[in-house]
Design a protein around this motif. Structure first.
Motif, mmCIF file in Angstrom:
data_model
loop_
_atom_site.group_PDB
_atom_site.id
_atom_site.type_symbol
_atom_site.label_atom_id
_atom_site.label_comp_id
_atom_site.label_asym_id
_atom_site.label_seq_id
_atom_site.Cartn_x
_atom_site.Cartn_y
_atom_site.Cartn_z
ATOM 1 N N VAL A 119 46.190 32.456 50.796
ATOM 2 C CA VAL A 119 46.000 32.362 49.349
ATOM 3 C C VAL A 119 44.617 32.903 49.022
ATOM 4 O O VAL A 119 43.603 32.390 49.499
ATOM 5 C CB VAL A 119 46.142 30.905 48.856
ATOM 6 N N GLY A 120 44.580 33.977 48.237
ATOM 7 C CA GLY A 120 43.319 34.622 47.887
ATOM 8 C C GLY A 120 43.155 34.742 46.387
ATOM 9 O O GLY A 120 43.762 33.991 45.623
ATOM 10 N N LYS A 121 42.356 35.708 45.952
ATOM 11 C CA LYS A 121 42.072 35.864 44.525
ATOM 12 C C LYS A 121 43.313 36.261 43.727
ATOM 13 O O LYS A 121 43.356 36.091 42.502
ATOM 14 C CB LYS A 121 40.957 36.884 44.314
ATOM 15 N N HIS A 122 44.334 36.821 44.432
ATOM 16 C CA HIS A 122 45.590 37.178 43.778
ATOM 17 C C HIS A 122 46.671 36.127 44.027
ATOM 18 O O HIS A 122 47.846 36.384 43.781
ATOM 19 C CB HIS A 122 46.079 38.533 44.275
ATOM 20 N N GLY A 123 46.265 34.958 44.524
ATOM 21 C CA GLY A 123 47.231 33.915 44.827
ATOM 22 C C GLY A 123 47.883 34.153 46.187
ATOM 23 O O GLY A 123 47.249 34.684 47.115
#
Length: 275
Positions: free
Chosen positions: A174-178
């Motif tokens: 899970v990163g800045k783009h979900g």
């Protein structure tokens, strides 16, 4: 007068005999030089006919080609815009990767064709086991690869371009783009920096029909194959865990060791896949 006539006739007869003696040896020589035609016996006739036996290599290539065309037909992807030549490349790579033990048990193949404009659905997720298309949707290319059409590709960091070639999907995070999916590039010189560049599969608001209507094309990523927000979770769930992805594009310089047809033929014909 009569004596002269007799003498003339005798001279003509003598000339005729001399001509016959000269011609006969010549005619005889012709007959001796040219053998008389003999009837062809059954054994000679059979020997003169060459029987064509297809080579093993030709037979394998024919069967391989037929199986790919059969699968292409069963998947019904032609009407969806997936060109056979792109499908053939993707399948060849998939079978090479299977032979090398680089992919898992899921018989899934993701094909992205950046030879098509961003306004068209150019991503396919194929379930090779059930011979079904699981997803057919939009996908974005990198910002510096082009506007509506992707024409430039790079493996360099911070190029903000898409990278062509074969990938194997790795784990989620899970990163800045979900929710996102890591992609390991396998083609040296074309996509092997994907992990370092954080080229991943993720969702984006700019990948939608609404964005196309407003802008005439999709939005663009920093090199990631970005997906519609309403489908990204299902696609990531489906293809995660060491499955094959192939990104095609209009670059004639692209080559890959995974496009080895001999290996692909051997892998396909030695298994019960897609029969």
């Amino acid at each position: 007068m009569e004596n002269k006539s007799v003498v003339s006739r005798q001279r003509l007869k003598l000339k005729s005999r001399r001509m016959v003696r000269r011609v006969l040896p010549f005619v005889a020589a012709l007959f001796m030089a040219t053998p008389l035609a003999a009837p062809v016996t059954p054994s000679k006739a059979a020997a003169s006919v060459k029987t064509h036996v297809p080579s093993v290599a030709f037979t394998k290539a024919h069967i391989f080609d037929q199986k790919l065309h059969d699968l292409y037909r069963d998947l019904q992807v032609e009407n969806q815009g997936l060109r056979f030549e792109v499908f053939e490349k993707a399948m060849t790579g998939y079978l090479n990767l299977e032979k090398d033990g680089k992919i898992g048990d899921k018989e899934m193949l993701t094909v992205v064709d950046f030879g098509l404009p961003s306004t068209e659905k150019r991503l396919w997720v194929l379930d090779l086991e059930s011979k079904q298309v699981k997803f057919h949707t939009l996908v974005a290319h990198g910002h510096n690869s082009g506007e509506n059409m992707a024409t430039n590709f790079s493996n360099e960091n911070e190029s903000n371009m898409s990278s062509l070639g074969f990938y194997v999907t790795e784990g989620e995070y899970v990163g800045k783009h979900g929710r996102s999916l890591k992609l390991a590039g396998l083609d040296e010189g074309y996509n092997t920096n994907a992990l370092m560049r954080s080229v991943v599969m993720h969702g984006a608001d700019y990948v939608s029909e609404d964005f196309i209507r407003q802008n005439g094309r999709l939005g663009r990523s920093l090199g990631c194959p970005a997906l519609p927000m309403d489908q990204k979770d299902a696609i990531i769930e489906s293809i995660g865990g060491q499955t094959t992805m192939f990104i095609n594009g209009p670059d004639t310089r692209y080559s890959s060791k995974y496009l080895n047809e001999e290996v692909a033929m051997s892998t396909l014909l030695n298994t019960n896949q897609m029969i």
